[in-house]
Write a protein that holds these residues in place. Structure first.
Motif, PDB file in Angstrom:
ATOM      1  N   THR A 731       0.849  -1.181   0.000  1.00  0.00           N
ATOM      2  CA  THR A 731       0.000   0.000   0.000  1.00  0.00           C
ATOM      3  C   THR A 731       0.886   1.232   0.000  1.00  0.00           C
ATOM      4  N   GLU A 732       0.417   2.286  -0.658  1.00  0.00           N
ATOM      5  CA  GLU A 732       1.186   3.528  -0.725  1.00  0.00           C
ATOM      6  C   GLU A 732       0.652   4.540   0.283  1.00  0.00           C
ATOM      7  N   LEU A 733       1.556   5.167   0.993  1.00  0.00           N
ATOM      8  CA  LEU A 733       1.214   6.201   1.960  1.00  0.00           C
ATOM      9  C   LEU A 733       1.630   7.560   1.407  1.00  0.00           C
ATOM     10  N   ASP A 734       1.114   8.602   2.012  1.00  0.00           N
ATOM     11  CA  ASP A 734       1.582   9.939   1.647  1.00  0.00           C
ATOM     12  C   ASP A 734       3.053  10.046   2.004  1.00  0.00           C
ATOM     13  N   LYS A 749      -3.826 -12.557  15.293  1.00  0.00           N
ATOM     14  CA  LYS A 749      -3.963 -11.536  14.251  1.00  0.00           C
ATOM     15  C   LYS A 749      -2.673 -10.737  14.137  1.00  0.00           C
ATOM     16  N   ILE A 750      -2.390 -10.328  12.913  1.00  0.00           N
ATOM     17  CA  ILE A 750      -1.205  -9.507  12.656  1.00  0.00           C
ATOM     18  C   ILE A 750      -1.623  -8.046  12.520  1.00  0.00           C
ATOM     19  N   TYR A 751      -0.904  -7.175  13.214  1.00  0.00           N
ATOM     20  CA  TYR A 751      -1.089  -5.733  13.100  1.00  0.00           C
ATOM     21  C   TYR A 751       0.268  -5.113  12.775  1.00  0.00           C
ATOM     22  N   VAL A 752       0.261  -4.135  11.898  1.00  0.00           N
ATOM     23  CA  VAL A 752       1.486  -3.414  11.556  1.00  0.00           C
ATOM     24  C   VAL A 752       1.235  -1.924  11.758  1.00  0.00           C
ATOM     25  N   ALA A 753       2.072  -1.304  12.583  1.00  0.00           N
ATOM     26  CA  ALA A 753       1.915   0.119  12.898  1.00  0.00           C
ATOM     27  C   ALA A 753       3.088   0.903  12.354  1.00  0.00           C
ATOM     28  N   ILE A 754       2.796   2.105  11.879  1.00  0.00           N
ATOM     29  CA  ILE A 754       3.844   3.005  11.398  1.00  0.00           C
ATOM     30  C   ILE A 754       3.377   4.434  11.650  1.00  0.00           C
ATOM     31  N   THR A 755       4.304   5.299  12.028  1.00  0.00           N
ATOM     32  CA  THR A 755       3.952   6.672  12.410  1.00  0.00           C
ATOM     33  C   THR A 755       4.632   7.671  11.486  1.00  0.00           C
ATOM     34  N   ASP A 756       3.829   8.581  10.948  1.00  0.00           N
ATOM     35  CA  ASP A 756       4.351   9.699  10.175  1.00  0.00           C
ATOM     36  C   ASP A 756       4.633  10.836  11.155  1.00  0.00           C
ATOM     37  N   LYS A 757       5.903  11.014  11.506  1.00  0.00           N
ATOM     38  CA  LYS A 757       6.266  12.009  12.520  1.00  0.00           C
ATOM     39  C   LYS A 757       6.112  13.437  12.005  1.00  0.00           C
ATOM     40  N   HIS A 763      -0.608   5.175  11.819  1.00  0.00           N
ATOM     41  CA  HIS A 763      -1.356   4.289  10.936  1.00  0.00           C
ATOM     42  C   HIS A 763      -1.283   2.866  11.492  1.00  0.00           C
ATOM     43  N   LEU A 764      -2.384   2.132  11.420  1.00  0.00           N
ATOM     44  CA  LEU A 764      -2.398   0.738  11.859  1.00  0.00           C
ATOM     45  C   LEU A 764      -3.078  -0.111  10.784  1.00  0.00           C
ATOM     46  N   TYR A 765      -2.348  -1.144  10.322  1.00  0.00           N
ATOM     47  CA  TYR A 765      -2.801  -1.973   9.214  1.00  0.00           C
ATOM     48  C   TYR A 765      -2.984  -3.419   9.671  1.00  0.00           C
ATOM     49  N   ASP A 766      -3.843  -4.139   8.924  1.00  0.00           N
ATOM     50  CA  ASP A 766      -3.977  -5.575   9.170  1.00  0.00           C
ATOM     51  C   ASP A 766      -3.022  -6.346   8.269  1.00  0.00           C
ATOM     52  N   SER A 767      -3.124  -7.676   8.286  1.00  0.00           N
ATOM     53  CA  SER A 767      -2.180  -8.510   7.525  1.00  0.00           C
ATOM     54  C   SER A 767      -2.361  -8.379   6.019  1.00  0.00           C
ATOM     55  N   GLN A 768      -3.493  -7.808   5.586  1.00  0.00           N
ATOM     56  CA  GLN A 768      -3.749  -7.609   4.162  1.00  0.00           C
ATOM     57  C   GLN A 768      -3.358  -6.212   3.707  1.00  0.00           C
ATOM     58  N   ALA A 769      -2.611  -5.501   4.555  1.00  0.00           N
ATOM     59  CA  ALA A 769      -2.164  -4.134   4.271  1.00  0.00           C
ATOM     60  C   ALA A 769      -3.328  -3.167   4.125  1.00  0.00           C
ATOM     61  N   PHE A 775      -8.429   5.004  11.588  1.00  0.00           N
ATOM     62  CA  PHE A 775      -7.032   5.429  11.536  1.00  0.00           C
ATOM     63  C   PHE A 775      -6.820   6.229  10.256  1.00  0.00           C
ATOM     64  N   PRO A 776      -5.842   7.157  10.259  1.00  0.00           N
ATOM     65  CA  PRO A 776      -4.840   7.418  11.299  1.00  0.00           C
ATOM     66  C   PRO A 776      -5.374   8.255  12.449  1.00  0.00           C
ATOM     67  N   VAL A 777      -4.636   8.198  13.578  1.00  0.00           N
ATOM     68  CA  VAL A 777      -4.925   9.048  14.727  1.00  0.00           C
ATOM     69  C   VAL A 777      -3.671   9.845  15.062  1.00  0.00           C
TER      70      VAL A 777
END
Length: 811
Positions: A731-734, A749-757, A763-769, A775-777
């Motif tokens: 998936t593409e992010l800004d 369950k798989i969760y993937v988190a990434i933060t735009d500082k 951002h919080l994603y599931d295993s299917q991206a 979200f985002p918060v």
């Protein structure tokens, strides 16, 4: 059981004689004129609780609050190592005076770095007093028998040196009731002018309710709870003693009080005659035979408040008998929704019988709703009560009332429940103001007294109502502000007592904090340097109790649950530690190995702080670029780490177990065990995997130099520029400034988190991206995701503003 133990302790203490002759306790130094005594075992936690309390911040702009805050401002410069007492009083000019009492220690009050500090020593024949001026506030202090006492009043300090300093016996007994190790306990003495009234009923504001009150107070971000006891020494002059020799009954007035009213008061008794005799004695009335039988079968009387109008409610245990007592009052004047409304010719009966608990004397109408006999001064109020009772929209049906019931007893002698409007009124009574404190979110607050033999339990709650989150919503649970900016990313650690999670974080002054999942700072400890990587936990004594373990650039720390160093730690290092501490438990038997990285070298220690002699690895070919890790494949252990040009795969002793068959130039990303292969990336963006035989596989992922990698045993996560790939789904992010992605495996369950500082977005994603709903918060750091309490919802923590931590919940 808690009430029973508290009761037993209270009775034992209040029936023991005072035999103290020496001043050995802090309470012995309390000024005689003090009418409020506050006790805290953790001054830092108290300050944080006050700063983060939504309710206290709402009233913080009042003159009274500002005056108290300014007067006690110098308190926060103290660094006590034990309990501290804060005593408040007013002098003859009605000016606020304070005294502070704690055990003396050398670090208690360090003045070297304080700006605008002036000190003068006042020496007398048999005493020495220090006069200090700080921030334009002058106070006096001395040390007697290793106890430090400071006061805004010189007279209070002088009194300590007089022979006649015997402690108030009742105060001393009351002090023994308050809890130990509490963030805040409070004692109110008779005649205190700081808290004048807690009741809606004006007639109660001018009556002595009780004498001594001792309560433990819990202040969190969205609620204030207090639990304690009260005792009135003179049985005839304090209102609380009207319940003497009666048994509290279950309060039921909430079952008939409309949710749109301003609140209610309920008082109960098992024997009306005893209660009435006590009340007449309090009112100094002759006890005469009652002219009415209306109250003979009543166990509860309630007052419902609706602006200027009141309704009186009688809860009967024999409806037929109570109806018979009203046979002469059967003048039907109307009906509403099938309920008859009657006239009542004795509207002043209730004030004549129950003053000062009841002051309304215009209740000239009544109706009957099951076991409740409701008297009011207006037909409209009776109709409102009838409608809400039939529609089940009373207090008892509301979630916010159900929430506070968890902090109250079902049965009590006296209970008051108020809405935001009434709470605002009570605050204004005490502060002598006419302000709006914006308390709309505090739907229900309560106070109750449960009378026992010669004393009463006191419970109270002021609680902000939280709207129950809809499915998949993300709600902000806590926003915890620290005194200074945050240095490290907040993370969760386990509380071995509750089995729940708490928060650890470090500020820029190198203070380490342990914070409960309710937002309370449990302790604050200054350490040497910034923590490298994450804080880990070990069970050093193999008894189920967990300690925090981590390194800073020159220290290896082990800290227990109470914030104390565990001997022989911290260990000091002359050479700089360059990677986070690695902790290995090879056989899951708590025989821990602690790996400290210093440039090219790795040192291995045991939990006694001793070097493990069997680990023979000397030095890498260059600077080690990642934290060492331990993996087990089958029955074999592997210790792995790397430099820019070499991947090391060792056995337990530090000898090479696997030698990669081809060389690579490696990135600074960690090493993972992915599909049973040692996995990392190269500096030119390839995925490098090495199997247990040393075979090397390279896959071109076309990554830039600033990529991130994280894996679980079977899931691969890669982030590069603005593309996030989770298990080969991208998936593409800004475009922005992103933290490294974090992978969490929770409840299968798989969760993937990434933060735009840069954009302050988590951002919080599931295993299917796919991005999770809502979200985002807002957030400014990588998150840690887990279930930190007893419910099923997941929580995550992040840095908010520069000096704040935000705890979110996924509903």
């Amino acid at each position: 059981m808690r009430f029973f133990c508290f009761s037993l302790l209270f009775l034992l203490i209040f029936n023991c004689s005072n035999t103290k002759t020496n001043r050995s306790e802090l309470i012995d130094f309390v000024p005689k004129n003090a009418t409020v005594v506050l006790k805290t075992s953790n001054l830092e936690s108290l300050k944080s609780s006050i700063d983060n309390s939504d309710f206290l911040q709402k009233i913080s702009n009042t003159d009274s609050y500002q005056k108290l805050e300014n007067t006690l401002g110098n308190l926060w410069y103290l660094k006590p190592t034990s309990d501290i007492l804060i005593c408040l009083s007013k002098d003859l000019k009605d000016s606020l005076q304070y005294s502070i009492i704690t055990k003396y220690n050398k670090q208690l009050f360090k003045t070297d770095s304080l700006p605008n500090y002036i000190e003068e020593t006042l020496a007398y024949k048999n005493k020495t007093i220090t006069k200090s001026t700080l921030n334009n506030n002058t106070f006096y202090s001395t040390v007697i028998d290793s106890v430090f006492v400071a006061s805004s009043s010189k007279d209070n300090i002088n009194a300590l040196f007089n022979n006649n300093t015997a402690t108030d016996a009742e105060l001393e007994k009351t002090y023994a009731i308050v809890g130990n190790d509490k963030t805040l306990s409070t004692i109110l003495k008779p005649g205190n002018t700081f808290l004048e009234s807690l009741f809606i009923e004006d007639s109660l504001s001018h009556k002595p309710f009780t004498n001594y009150v001792a309560a433990d107070v819990s202040i969190s971000q969205d609620e204030i709870l207090f639990n304690g006891v009260t005792k009135a020494v003179d049985s005839s002059k304090s209102l609380i003693n009207i319940f003497k020799n009666t048994i509290p009954q279950e309060n039921q007035i909430q079952n008939i009080t409309p949710s749109n009213s301003d609140g209610f008061m309920s008082f109960t008794f098992n024997d009306y005659d005893i209660f009435k005799t006590n009340l007449d004695r309090f009112n100094k009335k002759d006890s005469i035979v009652n002219k009415t039988t209306l109250f003979n079968d009543i166990i509860e009387v309630g007052v419902i408040y609706e602006d200027k109008n009141h309704a009186i409610v009688l809860n009967s245990i024999d409806v037929i008998a109570t109806k018979d007592a009203l046979l002469s009052e059967q003048n039907r004047i109307g009906s509403y929704r099938g309920v008859a409304i009657f006239g009542f010719s004795l509207p002043s009966l209730f004030t004549e019988t129950f003053a000062p608990l009841v002051s309304f004397n215009k209740a000239n109408k009544y109706c009957i709703l099951d076991n409740f006999f409701v008297f009011a001064g207006s037909t409209e109020m009776l109709q409102n009560i009838i409608a809400n009772y039939q529609n089940k929209t009373t207090f008892s049906e509301k979630n916010y009332f159900q929430d506070i019931k968890n902090n109250l007893s079902d049965a009590s002698s006296l209970m008051q429940v108020v809405t935001p409007t009434s709470l605002n009124t009570i605050i204004n009574k005490n502060l002598k103001k006419n302000s709006d404190y914006k308390l709309a979110d505090y739907n229900t607050s309560a106070l109750q007294c449960i009378y026992e033999t010669n004393f009463a339990h006191v419970n109270g709650v002021i609680k902000k109502n939280k709207v129950k989150g809809s499915l998949n919503s993300v709600s902000e649970e806590l926003n915890i502000k620290l005194d200074t900016d945050i240095l490290t990313n907040p993370q969760f650690v386990k509380n071995h007592i509750t089995k729940q999670k708490e928060i650890v974080v470090q500020d820029i002054n190198n203070n380490l904090y342990l914070i409960s999942n309710k937002g309370k700072i449990l302790w604050k400890k200054q350490i040497q340097g910034a923590i490298l990587g994450s804080v880990k936990q070990i069970d050093i004594y193999k008894n189920g109790r967990l300690q925090l373990i981590f390194t800073t650039p020159n220290r290896l720390y082990v800290i227990d649950r109470n914030g104390n160093d565990v001997t022989p730690f911290p260990i000091r290092f002359n050479d700089e530690i360059t990677q986070p501490l690695a902790v290995f438990d090879y056989d899951k038997n708590k025989n821990y190995r602690l790996l400290v990285t210093q440039g090219k070298r790795i040192l291995m220690y045991n939990v006694k702080g001793q070097t493990v002699s069997g680990f023979t690895f000397k030095s890498a070919n260059n600077t080690i670029t990642c934290e060492p890790k331990h993996f087990r494949i089958g029955t074999k252990d592997y210790i792995v780490f790397k430099t820019k040009s070499k991947l090391y795969i060792l056995d337990r002793t530090g000898k090479t177990r696997v030698k990669p068959k081809t060389a690579n130039s490696y990135s600074n990303q960690p090493i993972y065990l992915y599909n049973n292969n040692f996995t990392t990336t190269s500096s030119d963006g390839n995925l490098i995997t090495v199997d247990a035989k040393g075979n090397v596989s390279t896959k071109d992922l076309d990554l830039s130099e600033k990529h991130f990698l994280e894996t679980s045993s079977k899931s691969l996560v890669v982030f590069d520029e603005n593309k996030l790939s989770i298990k080969r789904k991208t998936t593409e992010l800004d475009y922005g400034d992103y933290s490294a992605p974090r992978l969490f495996y929770i409840n299968d369950k798989i969760y993937v988190a990434i933060t735009d500082k840069q954009a302050h977005k988590i951002h919080l994603y599931d295993s299917q991206a796919k991005l999770l709903p809502n979200f985002p918060v807002y957030g400014n750091s990588p998150i840690v995701l887990d279930n930190i309490d007893k419910d099923r919802n997941l929580e995550f923590v992040s840095k908010g503003e520069d000096n704040s931590i935000i705890l979110y919940q996924i509903n």
